[in-house]
Scaffold this active site. Structure first.
Site, short mmCIF file in Angstrom:
data_model
loop_
_atom_site.label_atom_id
_atom_site.label_comp_id
_atom_site.label_asym_id
_atom_site.label_seq_id
_atom_site.Cartn_x
_atom_site.Cartn_y
_atom_site.Cartn_z
N GLU A 7 0.82 -1.21 0.00
CA GLU A 7 0.00 0.00 0.00
C GLU A 7 0.86 1.25 0.00
O GLU A 7 1.91 1.29 0.64
CB GLU A 7 -0.92 0.01 1.23
CG GLU A 7 -1.90 -1.14 1.24
CD GLU A 7 -2.70 -1.22 2.54
OE1 GLU A 7 -2.93 -0.16 3.15
OE2 GLU A 7 -3.05 -2.34 2.94
N CYS A 64 5.40 -7.43 7.73
CA CYS A 64 6.30 -6.82 8.71
C CYS A 64 6.56 -7.83 9.82
O CYS A 64 5.66 -8.58 10.21
CB CYS A 64 5.69 -5.54 9.29
SG CYS A 64 6.76 -4.67 10.45
N CYS A 79 -1.58 -3.21 14.52
CA CYS A 79 -1.33 -3.00 13.08
C CYS A 79 -1.63 -4.27 12.31
O CYS A 79 -1.11 -5.35 12.62
CB CYS A 79 0.14 -2.60 12.88
SG CYS A 79 0.62 -2.42 11.15
N GLY A 106 5.72 -2.39 6.63
CA GLY A 106 7.10 -2.79 6.87
C GLY A 106 7.83 -1.90 7.86
O GLY A 106 7.40 -0.79 8.17
N GLU A 107 8.94 -2.40 8.36
CA GLU A 107 9.84 -1.68 9.26
C GLU A 107 11.10 -1.33 8.46
O GLU A 107 11.90 -2.22 8.12
CB GLU A 107 10.18 -2.54 10.47
CG GLU A 107 11.37 -2.10 11.28
CD GLU A 107 11.32 -0.65 11.74
OE1 GLU A 107 12.35 0.04 11.64
OE2 GLU A 107 10.24 -0.19 12.20
N SER A 158 11.03 6.27 9.06
CA SER A 158 10.28 5.94 10.27
C SER A 158 10.72 4.58 10.80
O SER A 158 10.84 3.62 10.04
CB SER A 158 8.78 5.91 9.97
OG SER A 158 8.05 5.49 11.09
N SER A 209 8.78 5.69 16.32
CA SER A 209 7.51 5.20 16.84
C SER A 209 7.70 4.86 18.31
O SER A 209 8.34 3.87 18.66
CB SER A 209 7.07 3.95 16.06
OG SER A 209 6.81 4.29 14.70
N LEU A 210 7.11 5.69 19.16
CA LEU A 210 7.29 5.53 20.60
C LEU A 210 6.09 4.81 21.21
O LEU A 210 6.21 3.76 21.82
CB LEU A 210 7.48 6.91 21.23
CG LEU A 210 8.13 6.97 22.61
CD1 LEU A 210 9.49 6.28 22.61
CD2 LEU A 210 8.27 8.42 23.06
N HIS A 211 4.91 5.39 21.10
CA HIS A 211 3.63 4.81 21.49
C HIS A 211 3.40 4.69 23.00
O HIS A 211 2.24 4.66 23.43
CB HIS A 211 3.41 3.44 20.84
CG HIS A 211 3.50 3.45 19.35
ND1 HIS A 211 2.76 4.31 18.57
CD2 HIS A 211 4.28 2.73 18.49
CE1 HIS A 211 3.07 4.11 17.29
NE2 HIS A 211 3.98 3.17 17.22
N CYS A 250 -2.79 0.55 7.53
CA CYS A 250 -2.22 -0.56 8.29
C CYS A 250 -2.51 -1.91 7.66
O CYS A 250 -2.85 -2.87 8.34
CB CYS A 250 -2.73 -0.55 9.74
SG CYS A 250 -2.40 0.99 10.59
#
Length: 351
Positions: free
Chosen positions: A99, A116, A123, A161-162, A191, A214-216, A333
């Protein structure tokens, strides 16, 4: 070019460069062709007559080569949102899909992997694990495809993906986009959930992208539950590494925080964020969760999210409350890819 060479474009930019050189390209020919491809121009565009500029073998191969590059990322479906975003389901040469999201104000979010491995519990992309890596040319091809629809002057590597798990390919794509692609370096946003390899490699490139982390949550135990296969790095260490990169590049770190109702939207997190980011060259992006059908997580009420942003602002943390682009088409996602996969048997039956 032989039929076999014309059939499939290389997935990596380095392989594309090698193919051009095998056809007689010198540095000037190579850079001009790469610029034409990434900036969505005809292969023969540029000053002077192309037939006299390029070596004959290269000139004769251009139509087939650019056709094969076009097959690296082909549009399968487009889903415009009311906010000006447009979510794209992109077919790859091997039949897999990823995507991309065209964002308002000339931005584009691209994918770097099919699936991922991090397995963030909120996600959909990670639910099936990692299927394969994207090559650098496949990443760039998403930008080319998007530029066929509208202007793109900013690219964020925040799709499926990471990026740090596909570091060589992502950095090669960033290098091309920041040079031949004509995109400002701070408008290329890498990211990551926080990976020491990324912190080591990003400062070494000639194109140094902006960084989004990305902390969250500020709580190590909760972070481990939310991001079960992310590197075991404490939030404080992630922020320290981000701060070093911010000071080295002059770009503020963008901290990403997906707001989950009743999980990471409490006053205790506001207090901890304020302590963690005090005096940092940083911006906090609060992003209410993009709900998926059958999921246990919920997006907090907008007023709660807005109050959280206001409270952080009062504590000196530069904060943006963002709406996930195209929420009304429920395509974030991995949702578009999942819906396409669910529909696949019906598509096959009709054939």
């Amino acid at each position: 070019m032989s039929p076999a060479h014309a059939a499939a474009a290389p997935r990596a930019v380095a392989e594309l460069r090698q193919r051009l050189r095998a056809l007689g390209a010198g540095p000037a020919h190579e850079e001009r062709l790469l610029r034409n491809w990434v900036q969505c121009r005809a292969p023969t565009a540029g000053r002077g007559q192309a037939e006299h500029f390029y070596p004959r073998a290269l000139y004769e191969a251009l139509p087939a080569l650019f056709d094969s590059l076009g097959a690296l990322a082909a549009l399968q479906s487009a889903h415009p949102g009311e906010d000006g975003a447009e979510r794209l389901l992109v077919g790859l040469g091997d039949g897999q899909t990823v995507e991309s999201v065209l964002l308002p104000r000339d931005g584009l979010c691209v994918s770097t992997q099919v699936g991922c491995a991090v397995g963030c519990v909120f996600c959909m992309t990670g639910r099936d694990g990692l299927l394969r890596q994207l090559g650098s040319a496949e990443i760039v091809a998403q930008v080319v495809l998007a530029r066929q629809r509208r202007s793109v002057s900013k690219v964020v590597f925040m799709g499926m993906g990471e990026p740090s798990h596909n570091l060589d390919a992502v950095l090669e794509a960033i290098d091309l986009l920041g040079t031949a692609g004509g995109i400002g370096h701070k408008n290329l946003v890498f990211s990551t959930v926080g990976d020491t390899r990324a912190f080591e490699r990003l400062p070494q490139g000639r194109v140094k992208p902006a960084l989004a982390l990305s902390l969250h949550t500020t709580k190590p135990e909760l972070r481990e539950r939310l991001l079960p296969r992310a590197p075991k790095i404490a939030p404080e260490e992630i922020v320290e590494a981000g701060e070093r990169y911010a000071r080295a590049t002059g770009y503020p770190i963008q901290y990403q925080w997906t707001l989950l109702d009743g999980i990471n939207d409490g006053d205790d997190e506001v207090d901890a964020i304020a302590r963690l980011l005090a005096g940092r060259y940083a911006m906090m992006n609060l992003i209410p969760y993009n709900e998926t059908e059958g999921d246990a997580f919920r997006r907090p009420p907008w007023e709660r999210a807005a109050e959280m942003a206001r409270a952080l602002g009062r504590r000196g943390v530069l904060t943006r409350l963002r709406r996930s682009a195209g929420q009304d088409v429920a395509g974030g996602c991995g949702q578009l890819r999942a819906r396409a996969g669910a529909a696949q048997p019906m598509l096959v039956t009709r054939r």
